[in-house]
Design a protein around this motif. Structure first.
Motif, PDB file in Angstrom:
ATOM      1  N   LEU A  11     -94.667 -33.717  82.478  1.00 38.63           N
ATOM      2  CA  LEU A  11     -94.393 -32.675  81.492  1.00 38.63           C
ATOM      3  C   LEU A  11     -95.286 -32.788  80.263  1.00 38.63           C
ATOM      4  CD1 LEU A  11     -90.496 -32.572  81.679  1.00 38.63           C
ATOM      5  CD2 LEU A  11     -92.107 -30.906  82.607  1.00 38.63           C
ATOM      6  N   LYS A  12     -95.883 -33.946  80.057  1.00 37.81           N
ATOM      7  CA  LYS A  12     -96.784 -34.139  78.919  1.00 37.81           C
ATOM      8  C   LYS A  12     -98.174 -33.563  79.202  1.00 37.81           C
ATOM      9  CE  LYS A  12     -94.272 -38.163  77.384  1.00 37.81           C
ATOM     10  NZ  LYS A  12     -94.220 -39.608  77.274  1.00 37.81           N
ATOM     11  N   LEU A  13     -98.429 -33.217  80.451  1.00 40.10           N
ATOM     12  CA  LEU A  13     -99.719 -32.645  80.828  1.00 40.10           C
ATOM     13  C   LEU A  13     -99.765 -31.162  80.490  1.00 40.10           C
ATOM     14  CD1 LEU A  13    -100.020 -34.217  84.392  1.00 40.10           C
ATOM     15  CD2 LEU A  13    -101.147 -35.010  82.304  1.00 40.10           C
ATOM     16  N   SER A  14    -100.969 -30.643  80.282  1.00 44.90           N
ATOM     17  CA  SER A  14    -101.129 -29.204  80.066  1.00 44.90           C
ATOM     18  C   SER A  14    -100.848 -28.475  81.384  1.00 44.90           C
ATOM     19  CB  SER A  14    -102.548 -28.891  79.597  1.00 44.90           C
ATOM     20  OG  SER A  14    -103.466 -29.127  80.654  1.00 44.90           O
ATOM     21  N   VAL A  15    -100.695 -27.181  81.301  1.00 45.01           N
ATOM     22  CA  VAL A  15    -100.441 -26.396  82.506  1.00 45.01           C
ATOM     23  C   VAL A  15    -101.591 -26.561  83.496  1.00 45.01           C
ATOM     24  CG1 VAL A  15    -100.178 -24.056  83.423  1.00 45.01           C
ATOM     25  CG2 VAL A  15     -98.938 -24.727  81.364  1.00 45.01           C
ATOM     26  N   SER A  16    -102.818 -26.474  83.019  1.00 45.30           N
ATOM     27  CA  SER A  16    -103.948 -26.597  83.947  1.00 45.30           C
ATOM     28  C   SER A  16    -104.004 -28.002  84.562  1.00 45.30           C
ATOM     29  CB  SER A  16    -105.272 -26.250  83.267  1.00 45.30           C
ATOM     30  OG  SER A  16    -105.557 -27.143  82.221  1.00 45.30           O
ATOM     31  N   GLU A  17    -103.627 -29.026  83.791  1.00 45.27           N
ATOM     32  CA  GLU A  17    -103.605 -30.381  84.354  1.00 45.27           C
ATOM     33  C   GLU A  17    -102.499 -30.524  85.395  1.00 45.27           C
ATOM     34  OE1 GLU A  17    -105.225 -33.177  80.732  1.00 45.27           O
ATOM     35  OE2 GLU A  17    -103.217 -32.333  80.548  1.00 45.27           O
ATOM     36  N   TRP A  64    -114.926 -19.494  95.008  1.00 43.27           N
ATOM     37  CA  TRP A  64    -113.987 -20.482  94.489  1.00 43.27           C
ATOM     38  C   TRP A  64    -114.369 -20.908  93.067  1.00 43.27           C
ATOM     39  CZ3 TRP A  64    -109.565 -22.251  93.817  1.00 43.27           C
ATOM     40  CH2 TRP A  64    -109.328 -23.525  93.290  1.00 43.27           C
ATOM     41  N   GLU A  65    -115.653 -21.043  92.770  1.00 38.87           N
ATOM     42  CA  GLU A  65    -116.079 -21.458  91.436  1.00 38.87           C
ATOM     43  C   GLU A  65    -115.575 -20.481  90.382  1.00 38.87           C
ATOM     44  OE1 GLU A  65    -118.161 -21.151  94.095  1.00 38.87           O
ATOM     45  OE2 GLU A  65    -118.322 -23.290  94.497  1.00 38.87           O
ATOM     46  N   GLN A  66    -115.598 -19.193  90.692  1.00 37.54           N
ATOM     47  CA  GLN A  66    -115.127 -18.168  89.751  1.00 37.54           C
ATOM     48  C   GLN A  66    -113.607 -18.260  89.570  1.00 37.54           C
ATOM     49  OE1 GLN A  66    -116.381 -14.228  90.810  1.00 37.54           O
ATOM     50  NE2 GLN A  66    -115.069 -13.243  89.317  1.00 37.54           N
ATOM     51  N   VAL A  67    -112.884 -18.422  90.654  1.00 35.19           N
ATOM     52  CA  VAL A  67    -111.421 -18.557  90.584  1.00 35.19           C
ATOM     53  C   VAL A  67    -111.062 -19.808  89.793  1.00 35.19           C
ATOM     54  CG1 VAL A  67    -109.318 -18.922  91.943  1.00 35.19           C
ATOM     55  CG2 VAL A  67    -111.062 -17.319  92.749  1.00 35.19           C
ATOM     56  N   ARG A  68    -111.705 -20.926  90.140  1.00 37.94           N
ATOM     57  CA  ARG A  68    -111.406 -22.193  89.468  1.00 37.94           C
ATOM     58  C   ARG A  68    -111.694 -22.112  87.978  1.00 37.94           C
ATOM     59  NH1 ARG A  68    -110.687 -27.547  91.310  1.00 37.94           N
ATOM     60  NH2 ARG A  68    -111.137 -29.028  89.682  1.00 37.94           N
ATOM     61  N   SER A  69    -112.797 -21.477  87.586  1.00 38.64           N
ATOM     62  CA  SER A  69    -113.138 -21.392  86.161  1.00 38.64           C
ATOM     63  C   SER A  69    -112.101 -20.575  85.388  1.00 38.64           C
ATOM     64  CB  SER A  69    -114.537 -20.821  85.963  1.00 38.64           C
ATOM     65  OG  SER A  69    -114.578 -19.451  86.294  1.00 38.64           O
ATOM     66  N   LYS A  70    -111.474 -19.600  86.051  1.00 34.44           N
ATOM     67  CA  LYS A  70    -110.411 -18.834  85.386  1.00 34.44           C
ATOM     68  C   LYS A  70    -109.113 -19.641  85.308  1.00 34.44           C
ATOM     69  CE  LYS A  70    -112.089 -14.226  86.183  1.00 34.44           C
ATOM     70  NZ  LYS A  70    -111.753 -12.855  86.507  1.00 34.44           N
ATOM     71  N   LEU A  71    -108.848 -20.430  86.351  1.00 42.23           N
ATOM     72  CA  LEU A  71    -107.637 -21.254  86.349  1.00 42.23           C
ATOM     73  C   LEU A  71    -107.765 -22.465  85.425  1.00 42.23           C
ATOM     74  CD1 LEU A  71    -106.771 -21.364  90.170  1.00 42.23           C
ATOM     75  CD2 LEU A  71    -105.519 -20.151  88.380  1.00 42.23           C
ATOM     76  N   PHE A  72    -108.957 -23.054  85.382  1.00 40.31           N
ATOM     77  CA  PHE A  72    -109.187 -24.277  84.626  1.00 40.31           C
ATOM     78  C   PHE A  72    -110.374 -24.113  83.685  1.00 40.31           C
ATOM     79  CE2 PHE A  72    -107.664 -25.391  88.912  1.00 40.31           C
ATOM     80  CZ  PHE A  72    -106.432 -25.912  88.573  1.00 40.31           C
TER      81      PHE A  72
END
Length: 76
Positions: A11-17, A64-72
């Motif tokens: 729970l101490k992690l960010s959403v993306s983490e 995937w690189e585009q999706v990942r960059s938006k997610l993270f």
């Protein structure tokens, strides 16, 4: 006996983490159980449908690189 601090440490992690943690856990499960997990006939049909849709219009795929960059954002 399991360490109770592990139950809430995430729970101490960010959403993306946390999303990355879930992905990592899922990948480790998939690696161990790749042969033990069987798809249902309807799941197999859906995979075939999706592959056919992609082959009919490959330009509709998002790299995937585009999706990942938006997610993270900010992660390599």
């Amino acid at each position: 006996m399991p360490d109770p601090s592990i139950n809430t440490a995430y729970l101490k992690l960010s959403v993306s983490e946390r999303i990355q943690l879930v992905e990592d856990i899922w990948d480790s499960i998939a690696a161990e159980a790749s042969e033990a997990v069987e798809l249902s006939p309807s799941q197999i049909d859906e995979l075939h449908r999706r592959v056919a849709a992609h082959r009919a219009d490959p330009s509709s795929a998002i790299p995937w690189e585009q999706v990942r960059s938006k997610l993270f954002p900010g992660k390599p």
